[in-house]
Design an enzyme around this catalytic site. Sequence first.
Site, mmCIF file in Angstrom:
data_model
loop_
_atom_site.group_PDB
_atom_site.id
_atom_site.type_symbol
_atom_site.label_atom_id
_atom_site.label_comp_id
_atom_site.label_asym_id
_atom_site.label_seq_id
_atom_site.Cartn_x
_atom_site.Cartn_y
_atom_site.Cartn_z
ATOM 1 N N GLY A 39 0.798 -1.229 0.000
ATOM 2 C CA GLY A 39 0.000 0.000 0.000
ATOM 3 C C GLY A 39 0.825 1.270 0.000
ATOM 4 N N LYS A 54 10.780 7.669 5.517
ATOM 5 C CA LYS A 54 11.761 7.490 6.600
ATOM 6 C C LYS A 54 13.146 7.200 6.029
ATOM 7 C CE LYS A 54 8.732 8.663 8.279
ATOM 8 N NZ LYS A 54 7.294 8.876 8.035
ATOM 9 N N ALA A 56 -10.761 -3.614 -7.855
ATOM 10 C CA ALA A 56 -12.016 -4.276 -7.463
ATOM 11 C C ALA A 56 -13.158 -3.272 -7.374
ATOM 12 C CB ALA A 56 -11.830 -4.943 -6.111
ATOM 13 N N GLY A 115 1.395 22.711 7.232
ATOM 14 C CA GLY A 115 2.439 22.390 8.227
ATOM 15 C C GLY A 115 1.998 21.258 9.130
ATOM 16 N N GLY A 116 1.591 20.143 8.508
ATOM 17 C CA GLY A 116 1.210 18.953 9.285
ATOM 18 C C GLY A 116 2.296 17.896 9.186
ATOM 19 N N TYR A 117 1.891 16.652 9.364
ATOM 20 C CA TYR A 117 2.843 15.534 9.353
ATOM 21 C C TYR A 117 3.720 15.536 8.099
ATOM 22 C CZ TYR A 117 0.728 12.447 12.996
ATOM 23 O OH TYR A 117 0.292 11.865 14.150
ATOM 24 N N HIS A 172 21.772 1.589 31.479
ATOM 25 C CA HIS A 172 22.602 2.789 31.345
ATOM 26 C C HIS A 172 23.767 2.491 30.404
ATOM 27 C CE1 HIS A 172 24.579 6.506 32.509
ATOM 28 N NE2 HIS A 172 25.710 5.815 32.670
HETATM 29 P P1 FAD Z 1 -3.134 2.076 2.183
HETATM 30 O O1 FAD Z 1 -1.758 1.896 2.667
HETATM 31 O O2 FAD Z 1 -3.499 3.344 1.514
HETATM 32 O O3 FAD Z 1 -3.417 0.861 1.204
HETATM 33 C C1 FAD Z 1 -4.599 0.775 0.474
HETATM 34 C C2 FAD Z 1 -4.323 -0.097 -0.745
HETATM 35 O O4 FAD Z 1 -5.564 -0.347 -1.375
HETATM 36 C C3 FAD Z 1 -3.450 0.583 -1.782
HETATM 37 O O5 FAD Z 1 -2.345 -0.234 -2.086
HETATM 38 C C4 FAD Z 1 -4.364 0.767 -3.005
HETATM 39 O O6 FAD Z 1 -3.676 0.604 -4.215
HETATM 40 C C5 FAD Z 1 -5.378 -0.358 -2.784
HETATM 41 N N1 FAD Z 1 -6.687 -0.118 -3.391
HETATM 42 C C6 FAD Z 1 -7.481 0.972 -3.239
HETATM 43 N N2 FAD Z 1 -8.642 0.798 -3.916
HETATM 44 C C7 FAD Z 1 -8.570 -0.425 -4.506
HETATM 45 C C8 FAD Z 1 -9.465 -1.176 -5.321
HETATM 46 N N3 FAD Z 1 -10.644 -0.699 -5.671
HETATM 47 N N4 FAD Z 1 -9.058 -2.388 -5.742
HETATM 48 C C9 FAD Z 1 -7.859 -2.898 -5.386
HETATM 49 N N5 FAD Z 1 -6.985 -2.237 -4.620
HETATM 50 C C10 FAD Z 1 -7.344 -1.015 -4.168
HETATM 51 N N6 FAD Z 1 1.718 6.298 8.974
HETATM 52 C C11 FAD Z 1 2.434 5.887 10.030
HETATM 53 O O7 FAD Z 1 1.895 5.220 10.917
HETATM 54 N N7 FAD Z 1 3.758 6.202 10.152
HETATM 55 C C12 FAD Z 1 4.406 6.926 9.213
HETATM 56 O O8 FAD Z 1 5.602 7.189 9.345
HETATM 57 C C13 FAD Z 1 3.677 7.367 8.089
HETATM 58 N N8 FAD Z 1 4.281 8.082 7.127
HETATM 59 C C14 FAD Z 1 3.561 8.459 6.023
HETATM 60 C C15 FAD Z 1 4.209 9.205 5.042
HETATM 61 C C16 FAD Z 1 3.515 9.613 3.932
HETATM 62 C C17 FAD Z 1 4.228 10.420 2.871
HETATM 63 C C18 FAD Z 1 2.150 9.246 3.770
HETATM 64 C C19 FAD Z 1 1.384 9.657 2.539
HETATM 65 C C20 FAD Z 1 1.492 8.520 4.736
HETATM 66 C C21 FAD Z 1 2.195 8.115 5.885
HETATM 67 N N9 FAD Z 1 1.590 7.398 6.899
HETATM 68 C C22 FAD Z 1 2.307 7.011 7.993
HETATM 69 C C23 FAD Z 1 0.181 7.006 6.822
HETATM 70 C C24 FAD Z 1 0.076 5.536 6.360
HETATM 71 O O9 FAD Z 1 0.716 5.410 5.114
HETATM 72 C C25 FAD Z 1 -1.390 5.133 6.253
HETATM 73 O O10 FAD Z 1 -2.034 5.362 7.482
HETATM 74 C C26 FAD Z 1 -1.481 3.659 5.910
HETATM 75 O O11 FAD Z 1 -0.842 3.368 4.693
HETATM 76 C C27 FAD Z 1 -2.962 3.240 5.817
HETATM 77 O O12 FAD Z 1 -3.016 1.884 5.528
HETATM 78 P P2 FAD Z 1 -4.279 1.274 4.766
HETATM 79 O O13 FAD Z 1 -4.019 -0.201 4.709
HETATM 80 O O14 FAD Z 1 -5.523 1.759 5.356
HETATM 81 O O15 FAD Z 1 -4.243 1.899 3.312
HETATM 82 P P1 NAI Z 2 -2.155 16.924 8.232
HETATM 83 O O1 NAI Z 2 -3.590 16.839 8.560
HETATM 84 O O2 NAI Z 2 -1.161 16.311 9.135
HETATM 85 O O3 NAI Z 2 -1.744 18.472 8.075
HETATM 86 C C1 NAI Z 2 -2.374 19.308 7.158
HETATM 87 C C2 NAI Z 2 -2.037 20.756 7.508
HETATM 88 O O4 NAI Z 2 -2.414 21.580 6.417
HETATM 89 C C3 NAI Z 2 -2.773 21.281 8.732
HETATM 90 O O5 NAI Z 2 -1.849 21.850 9.614
HETATM 91 C C4 NAI Z 2 -3.727 22.330 8.140
HETATM 92 O O6 NAI Z 2 -3.952 23.406 9.027
HETATM 93 C C5 NAI Z 2 -2.973 22.782 6.908
HETATM 94 N N1 NAI Z 2 -3.816 23.367 5.839
HETATM 95 C C6 NAI Z 2 -5.040 22.960 5.420
HETATM 96 N N2 NAI Z 2 -5.462 23.731 4.386
HETATM 97 C C7 NAI Z 2 -4.481 24.632 4.136
HETATM 98 C C8 NAI Z 2 -4.319 25.701 3.176
HETATM 99 N N3 NAI Z 2 -5.251 25.981 2.272
HETATM 100 N N4 NAI Z 2 -3.169 26.437 3.205
HETATM 101 C C9 NAI Z 2 -2.216 26.160 4.127
HETATM 102 N N5 NAI Z 2 -2.327 25.168 5.057
HETATM 103 C C10 NAI Z 2 -3.435 24.407 5.053
HETATM 104 O O7 NAI Z 2 -2.034 16.322 6.757
HETATM 105 P P2 NAI Z 2 -0.825 15.719 5.936
HETATM 106 O O8 NAI Z 2 0.460 16.313 6.350
HETATM 107 O O9 NAI Z 2 -1.243 15.813 4.525
HETATM 108 O O10 NAI Z 2 -0.830 14.187 6.387
HETATM 109 C C11 NAI Z 2 -1.987 13.375 6.188
HETATM 110 C C12 NAI Z 2 -2.020 12.253 7.174
HETATM 111 O O11 NAI Z 2 -1.067 11.259 6.846
HETATM 112 C C13 NAI Z 2 -1.674 12.652 8.599
HETATM 113 O O12 NAI Z 2 -2.767 13.221 9.258
HETATM 114 C C14 NAI Z 2 -1.264 11.335 9.195
HETATM 115 O O13 NAI Z 2 -2.417 10.636 9.610
HETATM 116 C C15 NAI Z 2 -0.627 10.600 8.031
HETATM 117 N N6 NAI Z 2 0.849 10.685 8.122
HETATM 118 C C16 NAI Z 2 1.480 10.160 9.228
HETATM 119 C C17 NAI Z 2 2.833 10.243 9.364
HETATM 120 C C18 NAI Z 2 3.472 9.676 10.586
HETATM 121 O O14 NAI Z 2 2.835 8.908 11.294
HETATM 122 N N7 NAI Z 2 4.727 10.014 10.883
HETATM 123 C C19 NAI Z 2 3.678 10.881 8.354
HETATM 124 C C20 NAI Z 2 2.921 11.385 7.232
HETATM 125 C C21 NAI Z 2 1.571 11.273 7.134
#
Ligand code: FAD
Ligand code: NAI
Length: 501
Positions: free
Chosen positions: A42, A53, A127, A197-199, A461
């Site tokens: 995914g 990372k 699907a 300025g989120g994650y 430690h």
């Molecule tokens: P996904 O990982 O989105 O997987 C869904 C899968 O379903 C995909 O492979 C997609 O291709 C498939 N799919 C969708 N629709 C269909 C369909 N109709 N038929 C067949 N296949 C389909 N979370 C953390 O906990 N730690 C992190 O460090 C972290 N870093 C992140 C960094 C970034 C840049 C991003 C974008 C997200 C990050 N996240 C992180 C969030 C994390 O990636 C998601 O919370 C997690 O992947 C969700 O898992 P999921 O199984 O729900 O969905």
């Molecule tokens: P986010 O929800 O973390 O941050 C979005 C930010 O955008 C908020 O601070 C919001 O105030 C700001 N914003 C919204 N509209 C705006 C606008 N028009 N102009 C300027 N700022 C605006 O969303 P992000 O960073 O896209 O991440 C999505 C999700 O992915 C996270 O909420 C998290 O669940 C997951 N994620 C987790 C990571 C981890 O666990 N380390 C790393 C990356 C993603």
Amino acid sequence: MSSTQSFDVCVIGAGPGGYVAAIRAAQLGKKTCVIEREYLGGVCLNVGCIPSKAMISAAHFLEKLRNDAPEMGIEIKTDGKSTAKPVDINVNMKKLVTWKQSVSERMASGVAQLLKGNGVTVIRGEAEFSSANELKVRTSGDGKSDIITVTAKNFVVATGSRPIEIPGFTIDEQKVLSSTGALALDEVPKRMVVIGGGYIGLEIGSYLRKLGSEVVVLEAGATLLNGVADRECVQVVERKLKKGGVQVMFNAKAKSYKKNGSQYEIEYESVGKIEKIKCDKILLTVGRRPNSDQTGLKKIGVLIDERGFIKVDAQRRTNLKHIFAIGDIAGQPMLAHKASHEGVLVAEVISGINRAYDVKTVPAVVFTDPEIASAGLLESECTSRGYTELMISKFPFAANGRAVSLMETDGFIKIIADKKTHVVLGVHMVGPEVSNLISEAALAIEMGARVEDLAFTIHPHPTLGEVMMEAAEATLGHAIHVIQKPLSRAETANGATVTRT
Ligand code: FAD
Ligand code: NAI
């Protein structure tokens, strides 16, 4: 050609929710398939957690080489000459991105092996429900596409989420990038504007800055990571961002952009005024939305809430009793470990094990510099849940030998406990390796531990983990490596400080 395949459990989506659900269902003896349209693992393994990372590790390594190595007496030699300040280290972005890709591919191929080894059938294709008991899967391979019909006793929807777009900014992965495009850049952009300025904005913005980009963050709110992290922890990161040269504009709402010479000019609204800023690339990270408008879910009557999340009960069952939903599509927090936890849960529920989603905390980590990690309640949440008297203490990494030897002393661990019972309610950390330290806090909260349990546990430690022990001691007024005014018996809640039940 069309064929029909039948299963006990059909999982749609092979992210950290779906592939884990499929493996657990197969372990429990269910005939299981997982359908995936793009990549095994995914978003998380391919374009999310793991590749981001990898890039963060590389940028951290680079910064250590540039800033810390010379002070430690490690001098890089180029052409036989040593440089006291190795500022001339070259970043080969193409090679870096190839390495990052190899990390993702290694993890995704591991998933393929695990699925195979557990006897899960993997169907590659998209699907869509044709009825509540049947899916049509559009497969593609060898240049041909085909439709397979899949029926199952139970379905698990784990189809994840995608980036949100805002008016004026359509993601094209050329000018306006999502995290996926940013992670694939094979050149460091000269100037990047990050909207949000989120994650994601902070994790990617921080590593791009270290790799050499000028980075400006436009945040619509008044703070970074609003509502997801402890304010004091965020302040430590804000200071480090500023010191590292990342510019953050608060209350700045991006409105539109246009081409201006070889650059792009963004218009944003700040306190009622329209301002302009130039850049070479735009990274749009304003949140992610669940993919619930796809896969025919509405058509078959699966209920979806106003934010687009599938409505589920405590066992992650939808309103259609044989269809479950997990991960990003089933509600906040959108985190991989929450998706995987739900994956195991639904597989067990389907197999007749009576379990429910009843965790006390989903720990969260933001991989900024330094990292922020939290488990349990924020101070404001403790108050709103009726905890009237709290014990709150912080212990700094600057007083920890391991942190000093790592040259990473920014930050602290803060523990919030109920003053009446000493039960740990929340732990908030900012500092080195807190991503690895937070699991102890999560365990403490799950087990209803008291601060004495943490303080009386011997921590080895010299380790960063000692900060946890000393933060717990600090809540009791007797941390050793900071000077503390001893608390009175009244202050330590009925004098119940130093015994353990
Ligand atoms: P996904 O990982 O989105 O997987 C869904 C899968 O379903 C995909 O492979 C997609 O291709 C498939 N799919 C969708 N629709 C269909 C369909 N109709 N038929 C067949 N296949 C389909 N979370 C953390 O906990 N730690 C992190 O460090 C972290 N870093 C992140 C960094 C970034 C840049 C991003 C974008 C997200 C990050 N996240 C992180 C969030 C994390 O990636 C998601 O919370 C997690 O992947 C969700 O898992 P999921 O199984 O729900 O969905
Ligand atoms: P986010 O929800 O973390 O941050 C979005 C930010 O955008 C908020 O601070 C919001 O105030 C700001 N914003 C919204 N509209 C705006 C606008 N028009 N102009 C300027 N700022 C605006 O969303 P992000 O960073 O896209 O991440 C999505 C999700 O992915 C996270 O909420 C998290 O669940 C997951 N994620 C987790 C990571 C981890 O666990 N380390 C790393 C990356 C993603």
